[in-house]
Design a protein around this motif. Structure first.
Motif, PDB file in Angstrom:
ATOM      1  N   ALA A  82       0.829  -1.210   0.000  1.00  0.00           N
ATOM      2  CA  ALA A  82       0.000   0.000   0.000  1.00  0.00           C
ATOM      3  C   ALA A  82       0.863   1.259   0.000  1.00  0.00           C
ATOM      4  CB  ALA A  82      -0.933  -0.005   1.208  1.00  0.00           C
ATOM      5  N   ALA A  83       1.998   1.226   0.714  1.00  0.00           N
ATOM      6  CA  ALA A  83       2.882   2.385   0.747  1.00  0.00           C
ATOM      7  C   ALA A  83       3.509   2.635  -0.613  1.00  0.00           C
ATOM      8  CB  ALA A  83       3.966   2.188   1.803  1.00  0.00           C
ATOM      9  N   GLN A 350       1.770  11.171   5.716  1.00  0.00           N
ATOM     10  CA  GLN A 350       1.362  11.909   4.527  1.00  0.00           C
ATOM     11  C   GLN A 350       2.104  11.379   3.309  1.00  0.00           C
ATOM     12  OE1 GLN A 350      -0.959  14.665   4.730  1.00  0.00           O
ATOM     13  NE2 GLN A 350      -1.057  14.306   2.536  1.00  0.00           N
ATOM     14  N   ASN A 351       3.392  11.121   3.460  1.00  0.00           N
ATOM     15  CA  ASN A 351       4.205  10.637   2.345  1.00  0.00           C
ATOM     16  C   ASN A 351       3.858   9.209   1.931  1.00  0.00           C
ATOM     17  OD1 ASN A 351       5.649  13.044   2.291  1.00  0.00           O
ATOM     18  ND2 ASN A 351       7.285  12.283   3.600  1.00  0.00           N
ATOM     19  N   LEU A 352       3.679   8.343   2.923  1.00  0.00           N
ATOM     20  CA  LEU A 352       3.433   6.935   2.614  1.00  0.00           C
ATOM     21  C   LEU A 352       2.005   6.669   2.169  1.00  0.00           C
ATOM     22  CD1 LEU A 352       5.298   5.044   5.494  1.00  0.00           C
ATOM     23  CD2 LEU A 352       6.100   5.454   3.165  1.00  0.00           C
ATOM     24  N   TYR A 353       1.047   7.294   2.854  1.00  0.00           N
ATOM     25  CA  TYR A 353      -0.353   6.913   2.670  1.00  0.00           C
ATOM     26  C   TYR A 353      -1.264   8.054   2.236  1.00  0.00           C
ATOM     27  CZ  TYR A 353       1.512   3.233   5.737  1.00  0.00           C
ATOM     28  OH  TYR A 353       2.278   2.234   6.297  1.00  0.00           O
ATOM     29  N   GLY A 354      -0.727   9.265   2.142  1.00  0.00           N
ATOM     30  CA  GLY A 354      -1.573  10.394   1.776  1.00  0.00           C
ATOM     31  C   GLY A 354      -2.597  10.727   2.838  1.00  0.00           C
ATOM     32  N   HIS A 355      -2.241  10.493   4.112  1.00  0.00           N
ATOM     33  CA  HIS A 355      -3.189  10.699   5.211  1.00  0.00           C
ATOM     34  C   HIS A 355      -2.630  11.705   6.199  1.00  0.00           C
ATOM     35  CE1 HIS A 355      -6.336   9.613   8.114  1.00  0.00           C
ATOM     36  NE2 HIS A 355      -5.382   9.655   9.039  1.00  0.00           N
ATOM     37  N   ARG A 356      -3.451  12.659   6.588  1.00  0.00           N
ATOM     38  CA  ARG A 356      -3.053  13.652   7.586  1.00  0.00           C
ATOM     39  C   ARG A 356      -3.556  13.183   8.950  1.00  0.00           C
ATOM     40  NH1 ARG A 356      -1.059  18.629   6.978  1.00  0.00           N
ATOM     41  NH2 ARG A 356      -1.540  18.583   4.755  1.00  0.00           N
ATOM     42  N   LEU A 357      -2.629  12.817   9.810  1.00  0.00           N
ATOM     43  CA  LEU A 357      -2.981  12.280  11.119  1.00  0.00           C
ATOM     44  C   LEU A 357      -3.630  13.334  12.014  1.00  0.00           C
ATOM     45  CD1 LEU A 357       0.243  10.233  11.988  1.00  0.00           C
ATOM     46  CD2 LEU A 357      -2.014   9.265  11.536  1.00  0.00           C
TER      47      LEU A 357
END
Length: 382
Positions: A82-83, A350-357
């Motif tokens: 996925a990454a 953000q870099n690996l999954y495009g997700h903002r924690l």
């Protein structure tokens, strides 16, 4: 961090190079984790005319076109796929342990479909061939060093099988290269590996800056039916322990996953105990065990639960650089409040999954609740 983290979004090729240099902007890093459908299709065409993958058995596997359906019996591989891919869409089958991690950790939030993915193997890695047949994958990822019983049933059923081996940083980097080829995202894979090399160098530099003559004695523990097991020098645990400025007290044991008795723990008397992310063991329960009251790590309240991010951080995965930073800060407590692990988490996800924690998600990954009673852990709240 590089000043490039503060720049505006840049073209995809430039961003990928920057990621290898640890320089993807938060504003534009979503490009890495979530490509547009057109970009995904264009990259997938890299394998459109056919390509060959050489697995870690040395076997060459030929593909006539893009790989769109992947089943994997290997526990950490889905998060790595996925990454590299920026998506879970091509993963159709996983291990039961992976499914559990997806449901317990943030990976299920990143990719909700991962909490419902079919399982193709359990803890013994023996494939459920009937399920695999129903899923009809283009390729099956399986261990290449566990014997023919885990691979032959799949190959006999007509499936292409990539056999992988595990244990070192170099082997993990090979996985990333294999997945990059399978997915038509070789450049992305190379960028990830370059980034890992730079993060490793940064952690070594940080540890070297600390005034400490001797490495910190560390004991990694995983629960077993009859007690505890640890990891010797052949296991990835040894890599991140030494990288972070520690010494694995079980490194010279005769087996890869040695059994550990209470008596052995007391004899080793580690300064830090790290509890695996694979089981429910907690620092609180460890502190409450009267048999362990004399252990230095217990007396000094230095027992910690290893984080669970997109995957468990104990084994090699694309989040391993975060494990290196976390461990370095555990072993050198003064660093916890000075080196922004929370910011690194945000950038990496953000870099690996495009997700903002969110803040709550970061707290959960770091197990702030489970580690609240352990020395120095408040440093990770900032």
């Amino acid at each position: 961090m590089s000043p490039a983290f503060l720049t505006a979004p840049t073209p995809r090729r430039t961003v990928l190079r920057g990621f290898g240099a640890g320089a993807a902007a938060l504003a534009g890093a979503g490009v890495l984790g979530a490509c547009s459908s057109r970009e995904t299709q264009e990259e997938a065409k890299a394998g459109g005319a056919g390509f060959t993958v050489t697995d870690q058995r040395g076997k060459k596997i030929r593909f006539d076109g893009p790989v769109e359906r992947i089943a994997t019996a290997i526990i950490p591989s889905p998060s790595m796929i996925a990454a590299v891919d920026g998506s879970h869409a091509r993963i159709v089958g996983i291990n039961e342990s992976t499914l559990q991690a997806n449901r317990e950790g943030i990976f299920g939030t990143l990719f909700p479909e991962s909490k419902k993915t079919a399982t193709v193997a359990g803890a013994d890695f023996l494939p459920n061939v009937e399920t695999v047949v129903d899923l009809d994958p283009d390729v099956v990822i399986q261990w290449g060093d566990l014997g023919e019983e885990v691979i032959a049933p799949l190959e006999n059923a007509g499936f292409k099988v990539i056999g992988l081996t595990y244990g070192t940083q170099e082997e993990m980097e090979t996985w990333i290269g294999v997945f990059g080829t399978l997915l038509g995202k070789e450049e992305r894979g190379r960028g990830l590996v370059d980034w890992m090399h730079e993060e490793a160098a940064a952690v070594r530099g940080l540890v070297a800056s600390q005034d400490r003559e001797d490495p910190v004695p560390v004991l990694y523990l995983r629960t077993a039916a009859d007690g505890w097991t640890s990891a010797d020098k052949t296991q990835y645990v040894n890599h991140w322990t030494e990288l972070a400025g520690g010494v694995n007290v079980a490194r010279d044991e005769a087996t890869a996953t040695p059994q550990v008795s209470v008596e052995q723990m007391l004899a080793w008397d580690p300064g830090v105990v790290l509890l695996s992310g694979f089981d429910p063991a907690t620092p609180a329960a460890f502190y409450a065990d009267k048999r362990l009251a004399g252990l230095r790590a217990v007396r000094e309240r230095r027992v910690y639960k290893i984080p669970l991010g997109g995957y468990r951080w104990d084994p090699p995965c694309c989040e391993s650089p975060l494990m290196w930073w976390w461990t370095a800060q555990i072993l050198h407590p003064a660093l916890a409040s000075r080196v922004g692990l929370r910011a690194k988490l945000a950038e990496t996800f953000q870099n690996l999954y495009g997700h903002r924690l969110t803040r709550a998600e970061t707290d959960g990954i770091l197990h702030l609740d489970l580690n609240a009673g352990s020395s120095g852990y408040d440093g990770f709240r900032a």
